[in-house]
Design a protein around this motif. Structure first.
Motif, PDB file in Angstrom:
ATOM      1  N   VAL A 237      -0.941 -64.931 -32.658  1.00  0.00           N
ATOM      2  CA  VAL A 237      -2.369 -65.197 -32.836  1.00  0.00           C
ATOM      3  C   VAL A 237      -3.172 -64.681 -31.638  1.00  0.00           C
ATOM      4  O   VAL A 237      -4.203 -64.017 -31.809  1.00  0.00           O
ATOM      5  CB  VAL A 237      -2.615 -66.705 -33.048  1.00  0.00           C
ATOM      6  N   ILE A 238      -2.720 -64.970 -30.430  1.00  0.00           N
ATOM      7  CA  ILE A 238      -3.450 -64.531 -29.238  1.00  0.00           C
ATOM      8  C   ILE A 238      -3.553 -63.013 -29.193  1.00  0.00           C
ATOM      9  O   ILE A 238      -4.610 -62.451 -28.887  1.00  0.00           O
ATOM     10  CB  ILE A 238      -2.777 -65.083 -27.968  1.00  0.00           C
ATOM     11  N   ASN A 239      -2.480 -62.318 -29.531  1.00  0.00           N
ATOM     12  CA  ASN A 239      -2.500 -60.851 -29.487  1.00  0.00           C
ATOM     13  C   ASN A 239      -3.342 -60.242 -30.599  1.00  0.00           C
ATOM     14  O   ASN A 239      -3.725 -59.079 -30.512  1.00  0.00           O
ATOM     15  CB  ASN A 239      -1.074 -60.292 -29.550  1.00  0.00           C
ATOM     16  N   ALA A 240      -3.630 -61.021 -31.623  1.00  0.00           N
ATOM     17  CA  ALA A 240      -4.464 -60.513 -32.710  1.00  0.00           C
ATOM     18  C   ALA A 240      -5.949 -60.805 -32.500  1.00  0.00           C
ATOM     19  O   ALA A 240      -6.803 -60.181 -33.132  1.00  0.00           O
ATOM     20  CB  ALA A 240      -4.019 -61.116 -34.044  1.00  0.00           C
ATOM     21  N   MET A 241      -6.273 -61.724 -31.599  1.00  0.00           N
ATOM     22  CA  MET A 241      -7.676 -62.116 -31.413  1.00  0.00           C
ATOM     23  C   MET A 241      -8.456 -61.028 -30.689  1.00  0.00           C
ATOM     24  O   MET A 241      -7.928 -60.307 -29.840  1.00  0.00           O
ATOM     25  CB  MET A 241      -7.755 -63.439 -30.642  1.00  0.00           C
ATOM     26  N   ASP A 242      -9.714 -60.928 -31.059  1.00  0.00           N
ATOM     27  CA  ASP A 242     -10.623 -59.962 -30.454  1.00  0.00           C
ATOM     28  C   ASP A 242     -11.108 -60.519 -29.109  1.00  0.00           C
ATOM     29  O   ASP A 242     -11.970 -61.397 -29.070  1.00  0.00           O
ATOM     30  CB  ASP A 242     -11.806 -59.713 -31.393  1.00  0.00           C
ATOM     31  N   LEU A 243     -10.532 -60.022 -28.030  1.00  0.00           N
ATOM     32  CA  LEU A 243     -10.862 -60.546 -26.704  1.00  0.00           C
ATOM     33  C   LEU A 243     -12.248 -60.128 -26.230  1.00  0.00           C
ATOM     34  O   LEU A 243     -12.734 -60.619 -25.210  1.00  0.00           O
ATOM     35  CB  LEU A 243      -9.793 -60.123 -25.693  1.00  0.00           C
ATOM     36  N   GLU A 244     -12.884 -59.195 -26.960  1.00  0.00           N
ATOM     37  CA  GLU A 244     -14.279 -58.861 -26.679  1.00  0.00           C
ATOM     38  C   GLU A 244     -15.217 -59.908 -27.288  1.00  0.00           C
ATOM     39  O   GLU A 244     -16.357 -60.057 -26.870  1.00  0.00           O
ATOM     40  CB  GLU A 244     -14.616 -57.478 -27.247  1.00  0.00           C
ATOM     41  N   LYS A 245     -14.708 -60.630 -28.268  1.00  0.00           N
ATOM     42  CA  LYS A 245     -15.516 -61.609 -28.997  1.00  0.00           C
ATOM     43  C   LYS A 245     -15.215 -63.044 -28.550  1.00  0.00           C
ATOM     44  O   LYS A 245     -16.076 -63.913 -28.600  1.00  0.00           O
ATOM     45  CB  LYS A 245     -15.259 -61.473 -30.499  1.00  0.00           C
TER      46      LYS A 245
ATOM     47  N   ARG B 222     -13.288 -65.782 -25.673  1.00  0.00           N
ATOM     48  CA  ARG B 222     -12.663 -66.103 -24.392  1.00  0.00           C
ATOM     49  C   ARG B 222     -11.505 -67.042 -24.713  1.00  0.00           C
ATOM     50  O   ARG B 222     -11.715 -68.168 -25.166  1.00  0.00           O
ATOM     51  CB  ARG B 222     -13.695 -66.776 -23.479  1.00  0.00           C
ATOM     52  N   VAL B 223     -10.290 -66.588 -24.485  1.00  0.00           N
ATOM     53  CA  VAL B 223      -9.102 -67.331 -24.927  1.00  0.00           C
ATOM     54  C   VAL B 223      -8.460 -68.056 -23.743  1.00  0.00           C
ATOM     55  O   VAL B 223      -8.087 -67.436 -22.741  1.00  0.00           O
ATOM     56  CB  VAL B 223      -8.082 -66.380 -25.583  1.00  0.00           C
ATOM     57  N   LEU B 224      -8.321 -69.372 -23.868  1.00  0.00           N
ATOM     58  CA  LEU B 224      -7.712 -70.205 -22.834  1.00  0.00           C
ATOM     59  C   LEU B 224      -6.401 -70.781 -23.368  1.00  0.00           C
ATOM     60  O   LEU B 224      -6.404 -71.509 -24.358  1.00  0.00           O
ATOM     61  CB  LEU B 224      -8.646 -71.353 -22.447  1.00  0.00           C
ATOM     62  N   PRO B 225      -5.271 -70.497 -22.734  1.00  0.00           N
ATOM     63  CA  PRO B 225      -3.999 -71.051 -23.199  1.00  0.00           C
ATOM     64  C   PRO B 225      -3.756 -72.458 -22.656  1.00  0.00           C
ATOM     65  O   PRO B 225      -4.049 -72.747 -21.489  1.00  0.00           O
ATOM     66  CB  PRO B 225      -2.980 -70.062 -22.619  1.00  0.00           C
ATOM     67  N   VAL B 226      -3.235 -73.325 -23.498  1.00  0.00           N
ATOM     68  CA  VAL B 226      -2.806 -74.660 -23.076  1.00  0.00           C
ATOM     69  C   VAL B 226      -1.399 -74.866 -23.625  1.00  0.00           C
ATOM     70  O   VAL B 226      -1.196 -74.924 -24.837  1.00  0.00           O
ATOM     71  CB  VAL B 226      -3.744 -75.768 -23.585  1.00  0.00           C
ATOM     72  N   TYR B 227      -0.446 -74.966 -22.712  1.00  0.00           N
ATOM     73  CA  TYR B 227       0.968 -75.036 -23.055  1.00  0.00           C
ATOM     74  C   TYR B 227       1.468 -76.468 -22.922  1.00  0.00           C
ATOM     75  O   TYR B 227       1.298 -77.097 -21.873  1.00  0.00           O
ATOM     76  CB  TYR B 227       1.737 -74.102 -22.111  1.00  0.00           C
ATOM     77  N   ILE B 228       2.072 -76.994 -23.996  1.00  0.00           N
ATOM     78  CA  ILE B 228       2.695 -78.310 -23.945  1.00  0.00           C
ATOM     79  C   ILE B 228       4.199 -78.097 -23.848  1.00  0.00           C
ATOM     80  O   ILE B 228       4.822 -77.582 -24.776  1.00  0.00           O
ATOM     81  CB  ILE B 228       2.356 -79.163 -25.179  1.00  0.00           C
ATOM     82  N   GLN B 229       4.771 -78.481 -22.706  1.00  0.00           N
ATOM     83  CA  GLN B 229       6.207 -78.328 -22.527  1.00  0.00           C
ATOM     84  C   GLN B 229       6.964 -79.289 -23.442  1.00  0.00           C
ATOM     85  O   GLN B 229       6.395 -80.249 -23.968  1.00  0.00           O
ATOM     86  CB  GLN B 229       6.585 -78.606 -21.075  1.00  0.00           C
TER      87      GLN B 229
ATOM     88  N   LYS C 163      -3.783 -58.168 -23.990  1.00  0.00           N
ATOM     89  CA  LYS C 163      -2.676 -58.530 -24.863  1.00  0.00           C
ATOM     90  C   LYS C 163      -1.441 -58.904 -24.044  1.00  0.00           C
ATOM     91  O   LYS C 163      -1.181 -58.340 -22.995  1.00  0.00           O
ATOM     92  CB  LYS C 163      -2.338 -57.375 -25.810  1.00  0.00           C
ATOM     93  N   LEU C 164      -0.700 -59.867 -24.593  1.00  0.00           N
ATOM     94  CA  LEU C 164       0.542 -60.275 -23.950  1.00  0.00           C
ATOM     95  C   LEU C 164       1.632 -59.246 -24.243  1.00  0.00           C
ATOM     96  O   LEU C 164       1.704 -58.698 -25.344  1.00  0.00           O
ATOM     97  CB  LEU C 164       0.978 -61.643 -24.471  1.00  0.00           C
TER      98      LEU C 164
END
Length: 366
Positions: free
Chosen positions: A29-37, A39-46, A60-61
């Motif tokens: 999903v993150i790699n498909a999102m338009d980063l020009e449109k 602002r993507v913030l990741p939140v990781y739950i271990q 892109k990752l």
């Protein structure tokens, strides 16, 4: 947020048997999102339950393990973070919407949705009640029965009943369900903990296995027929995708290996169904979505029964697998909505649902 660029917090990982699937979904999903449109913030739950927030993703990752964030301080100790309930700096920095890409318990079951409701933050997907009931296979089927939607015969087995009177449970399965049957944890996805029982000899081991993953087990009759899935998106006005059929190859049923190991199953999209069956499938999918009070998205899984082609509702998944190769986005791709456009549509639906809820009044003196 007031900026033109919307901020989307992507939540992934989690304390669930479907942790690895969540990572794959978030990566896609993150790699498909338009980063020009966005602002993507990741939140990781271990897997131990610790929440870790990362910096904005600006490109892109390269590989999935970049999502395994590390930080000296657990997120819950940082009062300035947007997940803090009332710190002014936290409130001012909240995202426009959260995309909870969590599968299974502690994420897809209404728990994290309740957190976002308390914080008054928009999020993608169904709310507390729809997510909770949609996760619990027993409650889900109880609702479907109340709405007259036909599914397999089923029996709920709480751990207490099994540990205190297993012979009675075995007798109930024989009289009410019969063999072959399936035994499943009530609150798990991705076919985790599921066994097929051909006779009473298999039953005790299957129930013991299922109880490793939940405190309640469901036993269902086996429906002989084709396994078909269809996607639904919307809040009030619902759209359905083309249907897809699953061929499990050598596997007895659509188990974890069939879903996630290459070559173990085949997806046929669109499924070759008579027009009457397809119309019934679309109707059942919309009825199930509405009955569970869902919003945003769902994948509806059915059997098309041998002999009479009757549509038998199996279950609904409120946050289906969302990699580019998962059934749900593939169904929409064949319907005419690209992976990126589907993500944007779901974000839009989440914001629409949030805006509608802001009209609710919580005081009686105004």
């Amino acid at each position: 947020m007031t900026s033109e660029k919307k901020t989307v917090a992507v939540l992934y990982g989690g304390r669930s048997t479907e942790y690895e699937i969540s990572l794959l979904t978030a990566y896609s999903v993150i790699n498909a999102m338009d980063l020009e449109k966005y602002r993507v913030l990741p939140v990781y739950i271990q897997q131990d339950g610790q929440w870790i927030a990362g910096p904005e993703i600006k490109k892109k990752l390269d590989y999935k393990d970049q999502l395994l964030l590390k930080e000296d301080r657990a997120l819950e100790t940082r009062a300035e973070h947007w997940l803090a309930p009332s710190a002014p700096s936290a409130v001012n920095n909240r995202p426009d919407i959260v995309f909870p890409l969590l599968h299974g318990p502690n994420g897809e079951d209404g728990t994290v949705q309740g957190l976002f409701e308390l914080l008054n933050i928009a999020y993608v997907g169904s709310g507390v009640s729809g997510s909770s009931v949609g996760m619990d296979k027993v409650l889900m089927k109880d609702v479907f029965t109340a709405h007259g939607i036909q599914g397999p015969n089923y029996l709920s087995v709480p751990r207490f009943d099994w540990e205190n009177d297993a012979p009675s449970v075995i007798l109930q399965v024989k009289n009410l369900i019969g063999y072959p049957c399936f035994v499943k944890p009530a609150n798990c996805g991705s076919s985790v903990g599921i066994s097929q029982c051909l006779s009473e000899t298999d039953l005790s081991a299957a129930i013991t296995k299922a109880f490793r993953f939940d405190t309640k087990v469901i036993v269902e009759e086996k429906v002989n027929g084709r396994e078909v899935e269809i996607g639904v998106i919307g809040n009030h006005k619902l759209s359905v995708s083309v249907p897809g059929e699953i061929k499990t190859g050598d596997a007895d049923f659509y188990d974890y290996q069939s879903k996630y190991q290459e070559g173990k199953s085949t997806l046929i999209i669109p499924a070759d169904l008579p027009e009457k069956v397809r119309a019934e499938l679309e109707d059942v999918a919309k009825k199930a979505f509405t009955a569970l009070n869902l919003s945003g998205l769902a994948r509806v899984d059915v059997f098309v029964r041998e002999g009479d082609n009757r549509v038998i509702l199996n279950e609904v998944n409120t946050m289906p697998g969302f990699t580019q190769f998962s059934m749900f986005p593939l169904l929409w791709q064949h319907t005419g909505i690209s992976y990126r456009d589907l993500i944007e549509k779901l974000i839009s639906l989440g914001i629409e649902k949030y805006n509608e809820k802001q009209k609710i009044q919580y005081r009686i003196d105004k």
